[in-house]
Design a protein around this motif. Structure first.
Motif, PDB file in Angstrom:
ATOM      1  N   GLU A   1      29.135  26.199  35.290  1.00  0.00           N
ATOM      2  CA  GLU A   1      29.903  26.810  34.208  1.00  0.00           C
ATOM      3  C   GLU A   1      31.318  26.238  34.113  1.00  0.00           C
ATOM      4  OE1 GLU A   1      29.808  31.070  34.007  1.00  0.00           O
ATOM      5  OE2 GLU A   1      31.227  31.132  32.329  1.00  0.00           O
ATOM      6  N   ILE A   2      31.961  26.102  35.273  1.00  0.00           N
ATOM      7  CA  ILE A   2      33.359  25.618  35.228  1.00  0.00           C
ATOM      8  C   ILE A   2      33.409  24.159  34.797  1.00  0.00           C
ATOM      9  CG2 ILE A   2      33.634  24.790  37.639  1.00  0.00           C
ATOM     10  CD1 ILE A   2      36.378  26.171  37.653  1.00  0.00           C
ATOM     11  N   ASN A   3      32.317  23.439  35.065  1.00  0.00           N
ATOM     12  CA  ASN A   3      32.274  22.008  34.804  1.00  0.00           C
ATOM     13  C   ASN A   3      31.902  21.662  33.358  1.00  0.00           C
ATOM     14  OD1 ASN A   3      32.603  19.478  36.101  1.00  0.00           O
ATOM     15  ND2 ASN A   3      30.384  19.149  35.978  1.00  0.00           N
ATOM     16  N   ALA A   4      31.254  22.619  32.675  1.00  0.00           N
ATOM     17  CA  ALA A   4      30.675  22.278  31.374  1.00  0.00           C
ATOM     18  C   ALA A   4      31.748  22.159  30.288  1.00  0.00           C
ATOM     19  CB  ALA A   4      29.663  23.349  30.971  1.00  0.00           C
ATOM     20  N   SER A   5      31.769  20.999  29.631  1.00  0.00           N
ATOM     21  CA  SER A   5      32.679  20.841  28.484  1.00  0.00           C
ATOM     22  C   SER A   5      31.894  20.799  27.175  1.00  0.00           C
ATOM     23  CB  SER A   5      33.531  19.574  28.635  1.00  0.00           C
ATOM     24  OG  SER A   5      32.726  18.437  28.825  1.00  0.00           O
ATOM     25  N   ILE A   6      30.557  20.835  27.279  1.00  0.00           N
ATOM     26  CA  ILE A   6      29.742  20.744  26.063  1.00  0.00           C
ATOM     27  C   ILE A   6      30.066  21.825  25.024  1.00  0.00           C
ATOM     28  CG2 ILE A   6      27.735  21.965  27.098  1.00  0.00           C
ATOM     29  CD1 ILE A   6      27.513  19.074  24.563  1.00  0.00           C
TER      30      ILE A   6
ATOM     31  N   MET B   1      41.732  16.501  33.010  1.00  0.00           N
ATOM     32  CA  MET B   1      41.855  15.899  31.675  1.00  0.00           C
ATOM     33  C   MET B   1      40.758  16.350  30.719  1.00  0.00           C
ATOM     34  SD  MET B   1      43.123  12.162  32.883  1.00  0.00           S
ATOM     35  CE  MET B   1      43.070  11.426  31.278  1.00  0.00           C
ATOM     36  N   GLN B   2      39.706  16.943  31.264  1.00  0.00           N
ATOM     37  CA  GLN B   2      38.676  17.508  30.390  1.00  0.00           C
ATOM     38  C   GLN B   2      39.274  18.630  29.522  1.00  0.00           C
ATOM     39  OE1 GLN B   2      34.473  17.871  31.623  1.00  0.00           O
ATOM     40  NE2 GLN B   2      34.904  20.055  31.801  1.00  0.00           N
ATOM     41  N   ASP B   3      40.352  19.245  30.041  1.00  0.00           N
ATOM     42  CA  ASP B   3      41.021  20.323  29.301  1.00  0.00           C
ATOM     43  C   ASP B   3      41.928  19.794  28.181  1.00  0.00           C
ATOM     44  OD1 ASP B   3      39.887  22.453  30.598  1.00  0.00           O
ATOM     45  OD2 ASP B   3      41.495  22.675  32.074  1.00  0.00           O
TER      46      ASP B   3
ATOM     47  N   ALA C   1      28.070  -1.286  32.160  1.00  0.00           N
ATOM     48  CA  ALA C   1      29.450  -1.744  31.917  1.00  0.00           C
ATOM     49  C   ALA C   1      30.290  -0.687  31.201  1.00  0.00           C
ATOM     50  CB  ALA C   1      29.454  -3.058  31.116  1.00  0.00           C
ATOM     51  N   ARG C   2      29.961   0.562  31.455  1.00  0.00           N
ATOM     52  CA  ARG C   2      30.705   1.633  30.807  1.00  0.00           C
ATOM     53  C   ARG C   2      30.747   2.813  31.763  1.00  0.00           C
ATOM     54  NH1 ARG C   2      28.444   4.561  25.310  1.00  0.00           N
ATOM     55  NH2 ARG C   2      27.152   5.678  26.818  1.00  0.00           N
ATOM     56  N   SER C   3      31.740   3.672  31.610  1.00  0.00           N
ATOM     57  CA  SER C   3      31.828   4.907  32.388  1.00  0.00           C
ATOM     58  C   SER C   3      32.127   6.012  31.394  1.00  0.00           C
ATOM     59  CB  SER C   3      32.971   4.781  33.399  1.00  0.00           C
ATOM     60  OG  SER C   3      33.563   6.028  33.657  1.00  0.00           O
ATOM     61  N   ARG C   4      31.862   7.253  31.785  1.00  0.00           N
ATOM     62  CA  ARG C   4      32.277   8.326  30.880  1.00  0.00           C
ATOM     63  C   ARG C   4      33.797   8.361  30.727  1.00  0.00           C
ATOM     64  NH1 ARG C   4      30.253  13.754  32.759  1.00  0.00           N
ATOM     65  NH2 ARG C   4      30.156  12.700  34.770  1.00  0.00           N
ATOM     66  N   ASN C   5      34.497   7.760  31.688  1.00  0.00           N
ATOM     67  CA  ASN C   5      35.963   7.799  31.598  1.00  0.00           C
ATOM     68  C   ASN C   5      36.494   6.977  30.417  1.00  0.00           C
ATOM     69  OD1 ASN C   5      35.764   9.372  33.835  1.00  0.00           O
ATOM     70  ND2 ASN C   5      36.504   7.825  35.288  1.00  0.00           N
ATOM     71  N   ASP C   6      35.949   5.780  30.231  1.00  0.00           N
ATOM     72  CA  ASP C   6      36.395   5.024  29.041  1.00  0.00           C
ATOM     73  C   ASP C   6      35.679   5.532  27.793  1.00  0.00           C
ATOM     74  OD1 ASP C   6      33.988   3.832  29.913  1.00  0.00           O
ATOM     75  OD2 ASP C   6      34.543   1.842  29.156  1.00  0.00           O
ATOM     76  N   GLN C   7      34.482   6.088  27.998  1.00  0.00           N
ATOM     77  CA  GLN C   7      33.744   6.617  26.844  1.00  0.00           C
ATOM     78  C   GLN C   7      34.488   7.801  26.218  1.00  0.00           C
ATOM     79  OE1 GLN C   7      29.782   7.800  27.982  1.00  0.00           O
ATOM     80  NE2 GLN C   7      29.114   8.172  25.879  1.00  0.00           N
ATOM     81  N   VAL C   8      34.905   8.752  27.049  1.00  0.00           N
ATOM     82  CA  VAL C   8      35.573   9.937  26.498  1.00  0.00           C
ATOM     83  C   VAL C   8      36.933   9.571  25.919  1.00  0.00           C
ATOM     84  CG1 VAL C   8      36.694  10.820  28.615  1.00  0.00           C
ATOM     85  CG2 VAL C   8      35.990  12.413  26.836  1.00  0.00           C
ATOM     86  N   ALA C   9      37.617   8.633  26.559  1.00  0.00           N
ATOM     87  CA  ALA C   9      38.925   8.207  26.030  1.00  0.00           C
ATOM     88  C   ALA C   9      38.745   7.576  24.645  1.00  0.00           C
ATOM     89  CB  ALA C   9      39.588   7.222  26.986  1.00  0.00           C
ATOM     90  N   THR C  10      37.650   6.817  24.490  1.00  0.00           N
ATOM     91  CA  THR C  10      37.375   6.165  23.201  1.00  0.00           C
ATOM     92  C   THR C  10      36.993   7.200  22.139  1.00  0.00           C
ATOM     93  OG1 THR C  10      36.601   4.206  24.383  1.00  0.00           O
ATOM     94  CG2 THR C  10      35.982   4.388  22.061  1.00  0.00           C
TER      95      THR C  10
END
Ligand code: ARG
Length: 457
Positions: A16-21, A318-320, A103-112
């Motif tokens: 629950e605490i982890n979900a950002s969906i 940073m999800q927040d 060649a991708r991570s969720r870190n660059d994906q979410v930033a994009t």
């Protein structure tokens, strides 16, 4: 997605605490767009086969069509929009889906994704503010010569025109638009390809994905790219300043619509009634715009505080970043639309405004200036004489230019009949013709220049 090294799955509270969906599903269109650009590049570079590229692309289109039709499903186990989409893609196309994340991570994906979302938000705000400026300029043109009291300390100061007053807000909104435009120019760089934090060993083409997504160029530092949320802060700070301008405008309408002022009748469509007091017409929309400014500023504060202690690179804090930006943007869209309607459709009571300027002794400075100019009296003494005239007019309940000449002469014999020309509110505003002043000819010139700048002519 990462179960390999774990003996036990996450607890219910962890899920629950982890979900950002629940909130980041708003990014779905941008997530699909960015994934399509990424896989097209992987295909072009030979990192995935042409066949896999085509399968993944078709699959992403199918997922997008499902989302558009049915909404995005909310499964906390899948955490966020990125995993939700990838998991659905795998259900639809099988193992090829697993190659999309090369060649991708969720870190660059979410930033994009988030940059793409904020860029759209900036464009929406700009279109809204343009419409608000057009409404201000239209009404200012109608009322370039409509006289009202100008205030300092909310006390009648000198007569101005309603057109001049409205054009003051045009200027504020012009500065807001330039701040939003500035934010847009600065944020338009692509983080995609920065991967988790350090870049990638695959032979990717970051220029190609940047171009495909409408970015001006790729970001230059992978650590910065995945941990930077300045673009969101730029949006929130520009929004805060804009929200406070809209709040000030809303406050003017609230005051003007109150019965003792009676300067404006707000549109019925943007007012509410009272369930108990039948005579009431309440300026709720304007009050909410004033109130929302507090919430928008709160959103900016929230993200600044979230970011202030984070070491490089990505941290889950940073999800927040998204809820405050989404909340502020929803409020800003409403605030701008409400104020545009209020400006466009309010009924300004120009007779009442003029009367308030006259009975508020707004031309007292003009009398003092006349004494200096025509009777060569030092300003301090002229100020004193004028004070006596105002006192007398107030006692008699009349405007300054309604005091008979013998009364004025009794106050100071150097006054003669020519003074009446200076005492009318019309003469007062007409005389203030310095550049940027309230004289109707000045206001008309400013309105004309604004119409041209906004492409209204
Ligand atoms: N849900 C995450 C967010 O919104 C996506 C990035 C997660 N990255 C990670 N390394 N856990 O920020």
């Amino acid at each position: 997605m990462w179960g390999g090294r774990f003996a036990q799955g996450p607890s219910a509270i962890m899920r629950e605490i982890n979900a950002s969906i629940p909130f980041d599903k708003a990014l779905w269109r941008h997530d699909i767009e960015a994934s399509k650009a990424h896989v097209a590049m992987l295909g072009a570079q030979g990192i995935v086969t042409a066949e896999d590229m085509a399968t993944i692309t078709e699959g992403l289109d199918k997922v997008a069509a499902e989302y558009a039709r049915e909404g995005v499903p909310e499964d906390w186990d899948l955490e966020d929009i990125h995993m939700t989409t990838e998991s659905r893609l795998a259900e639809l196309i099988g193992p090829a889906a697993g190659r999309l994340h090369t060649a991708r991570s969720r870190n660059d994906q979410v930033a994009t994704d988030f940059r793409l979302w904020v860029r759209d938000a900036l464009d929406q705000i700009d279109a809204g503010l343009l419409a608000l400026q057009q409404a201000l300029v239209m009404r200012a043109g109608e009322h370039a010569a409509s006289i009202m009291p100008g205030f300092t300390h909310l006390q009648t100061a000198q007569p101005v025109t309603l057109g001049h007053h409205l054009m003051a807000y045009y200027e504020m909104i012009a500065r807001d638009r330039s701040r939003f435009a500035d934010a847009r120019a600065r944020m338009n760089e692509s983080p995609l390809g920065s991967a988790a934090l350090a870049g990638t060993g695959f032979a990717i083409d970051r220029e190609a994905t940047a171009q495909a997504l409408g970015f001006d160029r790729p970001t230059r530092n992978s650590l910065d790219a995945v941990s930077d949320r300045d673009f969101a802060l730029d949006y929130l700070m520009a929004a805060s300043q804009c929200a406070l301008h809209l709040s000030r405008l809303a406050e003017e309408f609230i005051i003007w619509a109150s019965q003792p002022f009676g300067f404006v009748r707000m549109p019925d469509t943007l007012s509410t009634g009272s369930s108990i007091m039948p005579q009431k017409k309440n300026p709720d929309a304007a009050e909410l715009v004033r109130g929302h400014a507090g919430r928008v500023i709160g959103c900016a504060t929230a993200l600044m505080v979230t970011m202030k202690g984070l070491p490089l690179a990505y941290s889950k804090d940073m999800q927040d970043d998204k809820p405050p930006v989404f909340e502020a943007h929803g409020l800003m869209a409403l605030n701008i639309a409400a104020m545009t309607g209020m400006v466009a459709d309010s009924d300004f009571k120009t007779g009442r405004m003029r009367q308030a300027a006259e009975l508020g002794y707004a031309t007292a400075t003009d009398l003092a200036d006349w004494l200096v100019r025509e009777a060569d009296i030092p300003f301090r003494e002229a100020h004193h004489i004028t004070g006596a005239a105002v006192k007398r007019a107030e006692a008699d309940g009349v405007a300054l230019d309604q005091l008979p000449l013998d009364v004025l002469k009794a106050i100071d014999q150097r006054i003669d009949e020519r003074v009446y020309k200076a005492l009318s509110v019309d003469a007062s505003v007409a005389s203030r013709s310095s550049y940027g002043g309230t004289a109707p000819e000045q206001v008309k010139a400013q309105v004309q220049a604004a119409r041209k700048a906004l492409g209204m002519d």
